[in-house]
Design a protein around this motif. Structure first.
Motif, PDB file in Angstrom:
ATOM      1  N   PRO A 158     -40.558  26.657   8.784  1.00  0.00           N
ATOM      2  CA  PRO A 158     -41.002  25.379   9.357  1.00  0.00           C
ATOM      3  C   PRO A 158     -39.818  24.616  10.205  1.00  0.00           C
ATOM      4  CG  PRO A 158     -41.430  25.452   7.034  1.00  0.00           C
ATOM      5  CD  PRO A 158     -40.617  26.692   7.322  1.00  0.00           C
ATOM      6  N   GLY A 159     -40.427  24.218  11.291  1.00  0.00           N
ATOM      7  CA  GLY A 159     -39.728  23.379  12.286  1.00  0.00           C
ATOM      8  C   GLY A 159     -38.577  24.036  13.235  1.00  0.00           C
ATOM      9  N   VAL A 160     -38.768  25.114  13.178  1.00  0.00           N
ATOM     10  CA  VAL A 160     -38.029  25.961  14.184  1.00  0.00           C
ATOM     11  C   VAL A 160     -38.321  25.550  15.601  1.00  0.00           C
ATOM     12  CG1 VAL A 160     -37.271  28.467  15.200  1.00  0.00           C
ATOM     13  CG2 VAL A 160     -37.389  27.860  12.612  1.00  0.00           C
ATOM     14  N   CYS A 161     -37.495  25.363  16.490  1.00  0.00           N
ATOM     15  CA  CYS A 161     -37.609  25.182  17.696  1.00  0.00           C
ATOM     16  C   CYS A 161     -37.197  26.245  18.770  1.00  0.00           C
ATOM     17  CB  CYS A 161     -37.085  23.904  18.225  1.00  0.00           C
ATOM     18  SG  CYS A 161     -37.296  23.291  19.967  1.00  0.00           S
ATOM     19  N   VAL A 162     -37.930  27.025  19.682  1.00  0.00           N
ATOM     20  CA  VAL A 162     -37.444  27.892  20.363  1.00  0.00           C
ATOM     21  C   VAL A 162     -37.682  27.447  21.861  1.00  0.00           C
ATOM     22  CG1 VAL A 162     -37.555  30.352  21.112  1.00  0.00           C
ATOM     23  CG2 VAL A 162     -37.867  29.686  18.830  1.00  0.00           C
ATOM     24  N   TYR A 163     -36.649  26.976  22.342  1.00  0.00           N
ATOM     25  CA  TYR A 163     -37.018  26.570  24.126  1.00  0.00           C
ATOM     26  C   TYR A 163     -37.329  27.626  25.028  1.00  0.00           C
ATOM     27  CZ  TYR A 163     -34.664  21.955  23.331  1.00  0.00           C
ATOM     28  OH  TYR A 163     -34.368  20.659  22.929  1.00  0.00           O
ATOM     29  N   ASP A 164     -37.747  27.138  26.099  1.00  0.00           N
ATOM     30  CA  ASP A 164     -38.197  28.036  27.165  1.00  0.00           C
ATOM     31  C   ASP A 164     -37.333  29.150  27.626  1.00  0.00           C
ATOM     32  OD1 ASP A 164     -36.991  26.680  29.845  1.00  0.00           O
ATOM     33  OD2 ASP A 164     -36.835  25.814  28.254  1.00  0.00           O
ATOM     34  N   ARG A 165     -38.301  30.252  27.819  1.00  0.00           N
ATOM     35  CA  ARG A 165     -37.410  31.626  28.186  1.00  0.00           C
ATOM     36  C   ARG A 165     -36.424  32.311  27.052  1.00  0.00           C
ATOM     37  NH1 ARG A 165     -34.063  31.154  31.915  1.00  0.00           N
ATOM     38  NH2 ARG A 165     -34.012  28.816  32.095  1.00  0.00           N
ATOM     39  N   SER A 166     -36.343  31.613  25.942  1.00  0.00           N
ATOM     40  CA  SER A 166     -35.450  32.188  25.236  1.00  0.00           C
ATOM     41  C   SER A 166     -36.156  33.601  24.554  1.00  0.00           C
ATOM     42  CB  SER A 166     -35.481  31.428  23.803  1.00  0.00           C
ATOM     43  OG  SER A 166     -34.715  30.020  24.125  1.00  0.00           O
ATOM     44  N   VAL A 167     -35.591  34.473  23.946  1.00  0.00           N
ATOM     45  CA  VAL A 167     -35.843  35.713  23.716  1.00  0.00           C
ATOM     46  C   VAL A 167     -35.440  36.068  22.347  1.00  0.00           C
ATOM     47  CG1 VAL A 167     -35.945  38.469  24.097  1.00  0.00           C
ATOM     48  CG2 VAL A 167     -35.945  36.718  26.018  1.00  0.00           C
ATOM     49  N   ILE A 168     -36.212  36.249  21.275  1.00  0.00           N
ATOM     50  CA  ILE A 168     -36.114  36.599  20.026  1.00  0.00           C
ATOM     51  C   ILE A 168     -36.573  37.991  19.788  1.00  0.00           C
ATOM     52  CG2 ILE A 168     -36.216  35.950  17.630  1.00  0.00           C
ATOM     53  CD1 ILE A 168     -36.478  33.254  18.390  1.00  0.00           C
ATOM     54  N   GLY A 169     -35.656  38.911  18.883  1.00  0.00           N
ATOM     55  CA  GLY A 169     -36.005  40.294  18.987  1.00  0.00           C
ATOM     56  C   GLY A 169     -36.820  40.738  17.829  1.00  0.00           C
ATOM     57  N   ASN A 208     -30.296  31.383  29.465  1.00  0.00           N
ATOM     58  CA  ASN A 208     -31.177  31.505  28.236  1.00  0.00           C
ATOM     59  C   ASN A 208     -30.625  31.772  27.073  1.00  0.00           C
ATOM     60  OD1 ASN A 208     -31.186  34.300  28.527  1.00  0.00           O
ATOM     61  ND2 ASN A 208     -33.207  34.655  28.263  1.00  0.00           N
ATOM     62  N   ALA A 209     -31.152  31.942  25.932  1.00  0.00           N
ATOM     63  CA  ALA A 209     -30.502  32.460  24.761  1.00  0.00           C
ATOM     64  C   ALA A 209     -31.287  33.715  24.168  1.00  0.00           C
ATOM     65  CB  ALA A 209     -30.630  31.423  23.551  1.00  0.00           C
ATOM     66  N   VAL A 210     -30.571  34.909  23.965  1.00  0.00           N
ATOM     67  CA  VAL A 210     -31.206  36.035  23.451  1.00  0.00           C
ATOM     68  C   VAL A 210     -30.638  36.345  21.898  1.00  0.00           C
ATOM     69  CG1 VAL A 210     -31.350  38.266  23.886  1.00  0.00           C
ATOM     70  CG2 VAL A 210     -31.342  36.549  25.951  1.00  0.00           C
ATOM     71  N   VAL A 211     -31.523  36.612  21.168  1.00  0.00           N
ATOM     72  CA  VAL A 211     -31.411  36.979  19.682  1.00  0.00           C
ATOM     73  C   VAL A 211     -31.864  38.277  19.689  1.00  0.00           C
ATOM     74  CG1 VAL A 211     -31.921  36.424  17.356  1.00  0.00           C
ATOM     75  CG2 VAL A 211     -31.483  34.682  18.881  1.00  0.00           C
ATOM     76  N   GLY A 212     -30.935  39.214  19.126  1.00  0.00           N
ATOM     77  CA  GLY A 212     -31.164  40.575  18.991  1.00  0.00           C
ATOM     78  C   GLY A 212     -32.075  40.899  17.844  1.00  0.00           C
ATOM     79  N   ASN A 213     -32.017  42.401  17.556  1.00  0.00           N
ATOM     80  CA  ASN A 213     -33.292  42.763  16.315  1.00  0.00           C
ATOM     81  C   ASN A 213     -32.288  42.493  15.224  1.00  0.00           C
ATOM     82  OD1 ASN A 213     -35.076  43.500  18.481  1.00  0.00           O
ATOM     83  ND2 ASN A 213     -34.124  45.621  18.539  1.00  0.00           N
ATOM     84  N   ASP A 214     -33.164  42.320  14.332  1.00  0.00           N
ATOM     85  CA  ASP A 214     -32.762  42.303  12.815  1.00  0.00           C
ATOM     86  C   ASP A 214     -31.561  41.352  12.596  1.00  0.00           C
ATOM     87  OD1 ASP A 214     -34.287  44.855  11.809  1.00  0.00           O
ATOM     88  OD2 ASP A 214     -32.701  45.753  13.487  1.00  0.00           O
ATOM     89  N   VAL A 215     -31.881  40.202  13.051  1.00  0.00           N
ATOM     90  CA  VAL A 215     -30.954  39.178  12.856  1.00  0.00           C
ATOM     91  C   VAL A 215     -31.332  38.152  11.864  1.00  0.00           C
ATOM     92  CG1 VAL A 215     -29.928  37.080  14.086  1.00  0.00           C
ATOM     93  CG2 VAL A 215     -29.870  39.180  15.261  1.00  0.00           C
ATOM     94  N   GLU A 216     -30.776  37.352  11.115  1.00  0.00           N
ATOM     95  CA  GLU A 216     -31.000  36.469  10.150  1.00  0.00           C
ATOM     96  C   GLU A 216     -30.207  35.286  10.691  1.00  0.00           C
ATOM     97  OE1 GLU A 216     -32.757  35.178   5.987  1.00  0.00           O
ATOM     98  OE2 GLU A 216     -32.109  37.275   6.238  1.00  0.00           O
ATOM     99  N   THR A 231     -26.592  33.433  26.464  1.00  0.00           N
ATOM    100  CA  THR A 231     -26.107  33.353  25.003  1.00  0.00           C
ATOM    101  C   THR A 231     -26.590  34.505  24.282  1.00  0.00           C
ATOM    102  OG1 THR A 231     -25.624  31.012  25.227  1.00  0.00           O
ATOM    103  CG2 THR A 231     -25.648  31.979  22.940  1.00  0.00           C
ATOM    104  N   VAL A 232     -25.721  35.273  23.711  1.00  0.00           N
ATOM    105  CA  VAL A 232     -26.369  36.612  22.914  1.00  0.00           C
ATOM    106  C   VAL A 232     -26.078  36.619  21.462  1.00  0.00           C
ATOM    107  CG1 VAL A 232     -26.239  38.992  22.759  1.00  0.00           C
ATOM    108  CG2 VAL A 232     -26.211  37.849  25.075  1.00  0.00           C
ATOM    109  N   ILE A 233     -26.972  36.954  20.420  1.00  0.00           N
ATOM    110  CA  ILE A 233     -26.649  37.076  19.382  1.00  0.00           C
ATOM    111  C   ILE A 233     -26.941  38.552  19.043  1.00  0.00           C
ATOM    112  CG2 ILE A 233     -27.161  36.159  16.817  1.00  0.00           C
ATOM    113  CD1 ILE A 233     -26.035  34.223  18.576  1.00  0.00           C
TER     114      ILE A 233
END
Length: 351
Positions: A158-169, A208-216, A231-233
């Motif tokens: 709940p309440g997660v905010c993902v801004y424009d053009r962000s990428v989550i794996g 933008n922000a990029v979050v890789g696979n299998d991230v928590e 920005t990369v996780i």
């Protein structure tokens, strides 16, 4: 909750059983709280004494600790913590997720792409051009910005905010009220023509922000978008709660970041970096792979591969420990200095 025979559980988690093979295990608990039917574990030597007093039905232990068990069955494993984790998955499982389906109280723009078997709960918002992979779960109040991409099997609480053009794996979990891709702290300080004084002028955050696979990612975290680039996780990295990642930061694979860590812009880390709680990193640093940073350390310089640092300002941990030990001697040293000053004054009066 169903039960399982101890011999079956031992085989399932790859452990060697010493004890009653027919004992029934129904749940997991700490050594202190466990009772009949419970499985516990020993991984931290500070709890070794509890092996003698635990009421657990069985305990997962290392080969060295097996002989210390008193009366209960033991499951012997080279990695007791991971073996216990496997048992937890079998006996307790993970949090049940809501039923598949799109709530009529959710908003999904007609230009958004939604994969198969997605779950979108009430008051979630999916903006134009956004893309959800298969089996994505959006809990109530999630915001997915324009052209953001959410990978397969990803869950946003709940309440997660993902801004424009962000990428989550793929296979990512983001906990409540975390923000991904907000503007970084990018300002140019200058006095423009017509200004009566120096001011901070905002720099467009075009990356933008990029979050890789299998991230928590834990609750209430902030991951800034880059001014330029991303920005990369990295894949497999885990963030606890209240972690702040500045713009242009690049975290490597399988980092472990504990709560209240702050990493300033453009710092990079290698793979398998661990940071204790309340660690602070200055900007534009390079942290090597397999580095460990002790809790509350404040890092101002680069750290080479494989080192352990601590303290403020952070130094190699052996040096930081010597500093702490020296600080503890300061009151006694101050008393000695005052005594020496008095002695010198007495000697000067005799001259």
């Amino acid at each position: 909750m169903s039960s399982i025979k101890l011999v079956e559980l031992a085989e399932m988690i790859g452990a060697t059983l010493q004890g009653d093979p027919d004992a029934e295990i129904v749940g997991c608990a700490t050594l202190e709280d466990a009772g009949p039917g419970d499985l516990s574990f020993l991984n931290n030597p500070r709890y070794t004494d509890q092996l003698a007093t635990t009421k657990a039905e069985a305990v997962v232990v290392s080969p060295d600790d097996a002989k210390r068990a008193n009366g209960c069955s033991v499951l012997i494993a080279d990695n007791p913590y991971f073996a216990f984790r496997q048992a937890m998955v079998k006996l307790h499982g993970f949090r049940p997720q809501p039923a598949v389906g799109i709530s009529p109280q959710a908003y999904i723009d007609e230009t958004a792409i939604v994969g198969e078997l997605c779950t979108v709960r009430p008051f979630a918002y999916v903006a134009p051009g956004a893309r959800l992979g298969d089996r994505v779960i959006l809990y109530p109040g999630c915001y997915i910005g324009k052209k953001a991409v959410i990978g397969n099997d990803t869950t946003l609480h709940p309440g997660v905010c993902v801004y424009d053009r962000s990428v989550i794996g793929d296979r990512v979990t983001v906990h409540a009220n975390t923000v991904i891709g907000e503007d970084g702290l990018g300002y140019a300080t200058a006095q423009r023509d017509g200004d009566d004084e120096v001011r901070h002028h905002k720099i467009p955050q075009a990356g933008n922000a990029v979050v890789g696979n299998d991230v928590e990612i834990g609750a209430n975290c902030s991951i800034d978008r880059a001014a330029l680039g991303s920005t990369v996780i990295g894949d497999g990295t885990k963030l606890s709660d209240n972690v702040v990642i500045g713009h242009g930061v690049k975290l490597g694979r399988f980092n472990m970041i504990v709560a209240h860590v702050g990493i300033a812009g453009s710092t990079t880390t290698g793979d398998f970096v661990t940071m204790g709680g309340q660690v602070g990193l200055a900007g534009h640093l390079k942290i090597g792979s397999h580095v460990t940073i002790a809790a509350d350390a404040k890092v101002m310089t680069d750290i080479p591969d494989g080192e352990t640092w601590g303290g403020t300002p952070a130094t190699p941990l052996s040096d930081a420990k010597r500093v702490v030990l020296s600080q503890k001697r300061v009151p006694a040293m101050a008393s000695q200095i005052k005594a020496l000053e008095r002695r010198i004054a007495e000697l000067e009066q005799r001259l």
